[in-house]
Design an enzyme around this catalytic site. Structure first.
Site, PDB file in Angstrom:
ATOM      1  N   LYS A  58       0.831  -1.205   0.000  1.00  0.00           N
ATOM      2  CA  LYS A  58       0.000   0.000   0.000  1.00  0.00           C
ATOM      3  C   LYS A  58       0.869   1.260   0.000  1.00  0.00           C
ATOM      4  CE  LYS A  58      -2.372  -2.696  -0.439  1.00  0.00           C
ATOM      5  NZ  LYS A  58      -2.477  -4.160  -0.329  1.00  0.00           N
ATOM      6  N   GLY A 122       9.680 -22.075  16.145  1.00  0.00           N
ATOM      7  CA  GLY A 122       8.883 -22.897  17.057  1.00  0.00           C
ATOM      8  C   GLY A 122       8.412 -24.172  16.389  1.00  0.00           C
ATOM      9  N   VAL A 191      -5.239 -10.717  -6.703  1.00  0.00           N
ATOM     10  CA  VAL A 191      -5.126  -9.430  -6.013  1.00  0.00           C
ATOM     11  C   VAL A 191      -3.682  -8.930  -6.025  1.00  0.00           C
ATOM     12  CG1 VAL A 191      -5.472  -8.268  -3.805  1.00  0.00           C
ATOM     13  CG2 VAL A 191      -7.029 -10.093  -4.488  1.00  0.00           C
ATOM     14  N   VAL A 277       1.156 -16.235  -8.311  1.00  0.00           N
ATOM     15  CA  VAL A 277       0.153 -17.269  -8.624  1.00  0.00           C
ATOM     16  C   VAL A 277      -0.498 -17.841  -7.366  1.00  0.00           C
ATOM     17  CG1 VAL A 277       1.223 -17.911 -10.823  1.00  0.00           C
ATOM     18  CG2 VAL A 277       1.959 -19.053  -8.728  1.00  0.00           C
ATOM     19  N   GLY A 278      -0.389 -17.126  -6.269  1.00  0.00           N
ATOM     20  CA  GLY A 278      -1.053 -17.567  -5.043  1.00  0.00           C
ATOM     21  C   GLY A 278      -0.051 -17.872  -3.941  1.00  0.00           C
ATOM     22  N   ASP A 319      -3.543 -17.470   7.654  1.00  0.00           N
ATOM     23  CA  ASP A 319      -3.282 -18.044   6.325  1.00  0.00           C
ATOM     24  C   ASP A 319      -2.974 -19.535   6.369  1.00  0.00           C
ATOM     25  OD1 ASP A 319      -3.573 -15.502   5.343  1.00  0.00           O
ATOM     26  OD2 ASP A 319      -1.598 -15.390   4.388  1.00  0.00           O
ATOM     27  N   HIS A 451     -23.654  15.330   2.700  1.00  0.00           N
ATOM     28  CA  HIS A 451     -23.511  15.774   1.318  1.00  0.00           C
ATOM     29  C   HIS A 451     -22.443  16.846   1.241  1.00  0.00           C
ATOM     30  CE1 HIS A 451     -24.534  16.854  -2.767  1.00  0.00           C
ATOM     31  NE2 HIS A 451     -24.544  18.126  -2.386  1.00  0.00           N
TER      32      HIS A 451
HETATM   33  P1  FAD Z   1       1.791 -14.190   8.304  1.00  0.00           P
HETATM   34  O1  FAD Z   1       1.548 -12.744   8.206  1.00  0.00           O
HETATM   35  O2  FAD Z   1       2.374 -14.885   7.126  1.00  0.00           O
HETATM   36  O3  FAD Z   1       2.733 -14.387   9.567  1.00  0.00           O
HETATM   37  C1  FAD Z   1       3.243 -15.606   9.947  1.00  0.00           C
HETATM   38  C2  FAD Z   1       4.500 -15.389  10.762  1.00  0.00           C
HETATM   39  O4  FAD Z   1       4.869 -16.607  11.371  1.00  0.00           O
HETATM   40  C3  FAD Z   1       5.698 -14.942   9.936  1.00  0.00           C
HETATM   41  O5  FAD Z   1       6.245 -13.784  10.506  1.00  0.00           O
HETATM   42  C4  FAD Z   1       6.666 -16.120  10.033  1.00  0.00           C
HETATM   43  O6  FAD Z   1       8.033 -15.711  10.084  1.00  0.00           O
HETATM   44  C5  FAD Z   1       6.264 -16.747  11.340  1.00  0.00           C
HETATM   45  N1  FAD Z   1       6.562 -18.172  11.431  1.00  0.00           N
HETATM   46  C6  FAD Z   1       6.184 -19.159  10.579  1.00  0.00           C
HETATM   47  N2  FAD Z   1       6.568 -20.361  11.034  1.00  0.00           N
HETATM   48  C7  FAD Z   1       7.205 -20.126  12.215  1.00  0.00           C
HETATM   49  C8  FAD Z   1       7.812 -20.983  13.161  1.00  0.00           C
HETATM   50  N3  FAD Z   1       7.824 -22.310  13.009  1.00  0.00           N
HETATM   51  N4  FAD Z   1       8.381 -20.427  14.252  1.00  0.00           N
HETATM   52  C9  FAD Z   1       8.380 -19.076  14.427  1.00  0.00           C
HETATM   53  N5  FAD Z   1       7.791 -18.226  13.559  1.00  0.00           N
HETATM   54  C10 FAD Z   1       7.208 -18.738  12.469  1.00  0.00           C
HETATM   55  N6  FAD Z   1      -4.136  -8.974   3.255  1.00  0.00           N
HETATM   56  C11 FAD Z   1      -5.046  -8.031   3.502  1.00  0.00           C
HETATM   57  O7  FAD Z   1      -5.961  -8.259   4.285  1.00  0.00           O
HETATM   58  N7  FAD Z   1      -4.981  -6.798   2.912  1.00  0.00           N
HETATM   59  C12 FAD Z   1      -4.001  -6.486   2.032  1.00  0.00           C
HETATM   60  O8  FAD Z   1      -3.960  -5.371   1.518  1.00  0.00           O
HETATM   61  C13 FAD Z   1      -3.024  -7.473   1.737  1.00  0.00           C
HETATM   62  N8  FAD Z   1      -2.021  -7.193   0.878  1.00  0.00           N
HETATM   63  C14 FAD Z   1      -1.056  -8.141   0.646  1.00  0.00           C
HETATM   64  C15 FAD Z   1      -0.037  -7.832  -0.234  1.00  0.00           C
HETATM   65  C16 FAD Z   1       0.965  -8.748  -0.489  1.00  0.00           C
HETATM   66  C17 FAD Z   1       2.080  -8.405  -1.440  1.00  0.00           C
HETATM   67  C18 FAD Z   1       0.950 -10.011   0.185  1.00  0.00           C
HETATM   68  C19 FAD Z   1       2.053 -11.020  -0.045  1.00  0.00           C
HETATM   69  C20 FAD Z   1      -0.067 -10.325   1.070  1.00  0.00           C
HETATM   70  C21 FAD Z   1      -1.088  -9.393   1.302  1.00  0.00           C
HETATM   71  N9  FAD Z   1      -2.155  -9.674   2.164  1.00  0.00           N
HETATM   72  C22 FAD Z   1      -3.113  -8.723   2.392  1.00  0.00           C
HETATM   73  C23 FAD Z   1      -2.281 -10.978   2.860  1.00  0.00           C
HETATM   74  C24 FAD Z   1      -1.792 -10.879   4.300  1.00  0.00           C
HETATM   75  O9  FAD Z   1      -0.458 -10.456   4.314  1.00  0.00           O
HETATM   76  C25 FAD Z   1      -1.940 -12.221   4.992  1.00  0.00           C
HETATM   77  O10 FAD Z   1      -3.267 -12.672   4.863  1.00  0.00           O
HETATM   78  C26 FAD Z   1      -1.602 -12.119   6.467  1.00  0.00           C
HETATM   79  O11 FAD Z   1      -0.283 -11.669   6.648  1.00  0.00           O
HETATM   80  C27 FAD Z   1      -1.794 -13.471   7.166  1.00  0.00           C
HETATM   81  O12 FAD Z   1      -1.460 -13.362   8.504  1.00  0.00           O
HETATM   82  P2  FAD Z   1      -0.915 -14.581   9.345  1.00  0.00           P
HETATM   83  O13 FAD Z   1      -0.686 -14.054  10.717  1.00  0.00           O
HETATM   84  O14 FAD Z   1      -1.786 -15.749   9.161  1.00  0.00           O
HETATM   85  O15 FAD Z   1       0.480 -14.996   8.672  1.00  0.00           O
HETATM   86  P1  AMP Z   2      -4.522 -15.511  -6.269  1.00  0.00           P
HETATM   87  O1  AMP Z   2      -4.645 -16.961  -5.891  1.00  0.00           O
HETATM   88  O2  AMP Z   2      -5.756 -14.683  -6.099  1.00  0.00           O
HETATM   89  O3  AMP Z   2      -3.303 -14.859  -5.664  1.00  0.00           O
HETATM   90  O4  AMP Z   2      -4.268 -15.497  -7.842  1.00  0.00           O
HETATM   91  C1  AMP Z   2      -3.285 -16.240  -8.490  1.00  0.00           C
HETATM   92  C2  AMP Z   2      -3.668 -16.352  -9.961  1.00  0.00           C
HETATM   93  O5  AMP Z   2      -2.602 -16.960 -10.688  1.00  0.00           O
HETATM   94  C3  AMP Z   2      -4.909 -17.219 -10.187  1.00  0.00           C
HETATM   95  O6  AMP Z   2      -5.872 -16.443 -10.850  1.00  0.00           O
HETATM   96  C4  AMP Z   2      -4.392 -18.360 -11.066  1.00  0.00           C
HETATM   97  O7  AMP Z   2      -5.330 -18.751 -12.044  1.00  0.00           O
HETATM   98  C5  AMP Z   2      -3.147 -17.765 -11.726  1.00  0.00           C
HETATM   99  N1  AMP Z   2      -2.166 -18.770 -12.154  1.00  0.00           N
HETATM  100  C6  AMP Z   2      -1.731 -19.862 -11.479  1.00  0.00           C
HETATM  101  N2  AMP Z   2      -0.809 -20.571 -12.198  1.00  0.00           N
HETATM  102  C7  AMP Z   2      -0.652 -19.927 -13.390  1.00  0.00           C
HETATM  103  C8  AMP Z   2       0.160 -20.142 -14.577  1.00  0.00           C
HETATM  104  N3  AMP Z   2       1.009 -21.170 -14.697  1.00  0.00           N
HETATM  105  N4  AMP Z   2       0.051 -19.267 -15.615  1.00  0.00           N
HETATM  106  C9  AMP Z   2      -0.789 -18.200 -15.514  1.00  0.00           C
HETATM  107  N5  AMP Z   2      -1.566 -17.943 -14.424  1.00  0.00           N
HETATM  108  C10 AMP Z   2      -1.513 -18.778 -13.375  1.00  0.00           C
END
Ligand code: FAD
Ligand code: AMP
Length: 478
Positions: A58, A122, A191, A277-278, A319, A451
């Site tokens: 952002k 951990g 996204v 790609v996810g 996640d 408004h």
């Molecule tokens: P994470 O944020 O992935 O945190 C997990 C943490 O656990 C990490 O710090 C990792 O180092 C630690 N960890 C893992 N395993 C271990 C272990 N065994 N021991 C100790 N530590 C460990 N979401 C939104 O809602 N809005 C957005 O605008 C948005 N923008 C995004 C943009 C990008 C480029 C990306 C990549 C993601 C974005 N997301 C966004 C998604 C969002 O970042 C995740 O959904 C969110 O961070 C998930 O939170 P979490 O706590 O589950 O995991």
């Molecule tokens: P998201 O899961 O929302 O982050 O989006 C990832 C996107 O990547 C999805 O729309 C998938 O269809 C796309 N994707 C995954 N694998 C491939 C590939 N090999 N070539 C092109 N697009 C892909």
């Protein structure tokens, strides 16, 4: 001596750090384990979201938008801005400062709430014991009454495009470019691909998005997705749908990708390629074989609706478990679990998690799409209001997009709010608040909106559901 805690959280992302703070606030003796190290080699809290996700993306989206506006959007206001240029390293450094401030802020919150930070990796053993391997390689055991796993996710790698963080990057690498690539390929129109593609497109890169699916933004309402496709294409983003990447070759700091689409085998060459790609759950070396915690068929930690795993007293959030990979979903799950551990009967409403794509125009929605509701056989009334008819949007010269409100045709209860346009994320949140309280379209229509505001578009769309919009001709008559 083994340290004992009421709650041990693994991972300090938005799921884990929020759960830890909430647990401590509820009087539970809490520790949080985190291993992520920043560029200086110091452990940084905040997870993907704060370090390499939501916040840095952002920051770059906001900077690149200001640049784009200064170049392309000022003249219409009578503002002359000649010789506007961009210092990419300065823009990226500003982003890094914001990250540092926020991750430091989480450390301060841990101290203020009495959360013990255990630096290292951990691993959950049997009997709710956790082995913590410090950054120096030394291990210690901690004993927990309750464990919350919040280990998050990482980018998916695909064999046809191995990430080298130089020419072929993942989302983390795409936040660190030190100059604007002339041509940029993005694999995946999700996204993250769209947001990061937007950053560099606004700064002048020629961006091509290669997406395997035939449908653009399949999770969004079709009307909104269609509008988004039209707008992004007009902005110059080249979106190739039904195009599956098959191979890539890096040569002389450029990458040539091969993909197949309806016209057969294609090749394109880019200065940089972002693979978006996810994301996949992080479970590597996290669970001892006898921990008892199981994974589902897709590799996520298996949990029930309250985020309980198969082991009593062990929970998982964010996640690493099923559901939307969003920071606010992770955090609310963290809060729910902490409260349940403390004996409260907390629940989470999975039906009202807003989704946002921070492009320009923004795209956001909450609740169900018109297509989902039709497929479920729910009769609906739909009201839309275009920003082109909003005085405030005109004042801001930001009139693209619309608000769409979908209500049950029998009860008038609002079942979905979908927005493409200025401040879509904020407008959808208003819909989410209303929907949480069971609002009808009529309720929203009867409220007084300031408004001139963009929010009036939500008001008018709600009125349009029953043919009562004032500032556009109603498609539906009363
Ligand atoms: P994470 O944020 O992935 O945190 C997990 C943490 O656990 C990490 O710090 C990792 O180092 C630690 N960890 C893992 N395993 C271990 C272990 N065994 N021991 C100790 N530590 C460990 N979401 C939104 O809602 N809005 C957005 O605008 C948005 N923008 C995004 C943009 C990008 C480029 C990306 C990549 C993601 C974005 N997301 C966004 C998604 C969002 O970042 C995740 O959904 C969110 O961070 C998930 O939170 P979490 O706590 O589950 O995991
Ligand atoms: P998201 O899961 O929302 O982050 O989006 C990832 C996107 O990547 C999805 O729309 C998938 O269809 C796309 N994707 C995954 N694998 C491939 C590939 N090999 N070539 C092109 N697009 C892909």
């Amino acid at each position: 001596m083994t340290q004992k805690f009421d709650v041990v959280v693994i991972g300090a992302g938005p799921g884990g750090y929020v759960a830890a703070i909430k647990a401590a606030q509820l009087g539970l003796k809490t520790a949080c384990i985190e291993k992520y190290q920043d560029k200086e080699g110091k452990v940084a809290l905040g997870g993907t979201c704060l370090n390499v996700g939501c916040i840095p993306s952002k920051a770059l989206l906001d900077s690149s938008w200001k640049y784009y506006e200064a170049k392309e959007g000022f003249a219409i206001h009578g503002i002359e801005a000649k010789g506007v240029s961009i210092d990419v390293p300065a823009m990226v450094a500003r982003k890094s400062n914001i990250v540092k401030n926020l991750t430091g802020g989480v450390s301060t919150l841990f101290k203020a709430n009495g959360v013990t930070l255990l630096e290292g990796h951990g691993k959950l053993l049997a009997g709710k014991q956790i082995e913590v391997t410090g950054l120096d390689g030394k291990t210690q055991l901690v004993q927990a009454e309750n464990v919350i796993i919040a280990s998050g996710s990482k980018p998916i790698d695909i064999p046809p495009a191995p990430v080298d963080q130089d020419v072929i990057v993942d989302s983390t690498g795409a936040l660190e470019f030190q100059s604007v690539p002339k041509s940029l390929g993005v694999i995946g129109a999700g996204v993250i691909g769209l947001e990061l593609g937007s950053v560099w497109a606004r700064l002048g890169a020629e961006v091509t998005v290669i997406e395997a699916q035939d449908k653009f933004l399949p999770a969004a309402d079709e009307q909104i997705a269609k509008e988004a496709m039209k707008t992004f294409t007009k902005q110059g983003l080249k979106i190739r749908l039904g195009a599956r990447l098959t191979a890539s070759e890096v040569k002389k700091k450029q990458v040539t990708v091969s993909f197949t689409d309806a016209d057969g085998e294609q090749k394109m060459t880019f200065d940089k390629l972002i693979v978006a790609v996810g994301r996949r759950p992080v479970t590597t070396d996290l669970l001892a074989a006898d921990s008892g915690v199981t994974l589902d068929e897709r590799g996520f930690i298996y949990v029930d609706d309250q985020c309980a795993t198969s082991v009593p007293g062990v929970y998982a959030v964010g996640d690493v478990v099923r559901g939307a990979m969003l920071a606010h979903k992770a955090s609310e799950e963290g809060v729910m679990v902490a409260e349940r551990i403390a004996g409260h009967k907390a629940q989470m409403n999975y039906d009202l998690i807003p989704s946002v794509i921070y492009t320009h125009p923004e795209i956001a929605w909450v609740g169900k799409t018109e297509q989902q509701l039709k497929a479920e056989g729910v009769a609906v009334n739909v009201g839309t209001f275009p920003f082109a008819a909003s005085g405030r949007a005109m004042a801001a010269n930001d009139t693209g997009g619309m608000v769409k409100v979908i209500a049950d045709a029998n009860t008038d209860r609002v079942l979905g709010v979908h927005v493409i346009g200025p401040s879509a994320a904020e407008l959808v949140q208003q819909g989410a608040i209303g929907m949480e309280f069971g609002t009808s379209a009529e309720d929203l229509g009867m409220m007084v909106f300031s408004h001139p505001t963009l929010s009036e578009a939500l008001h008018e769309a709600a009125l349009a559901v029953n043919g009562g919009a004032i500032h556009i001709a109603n498609r539906k008559k009363r």
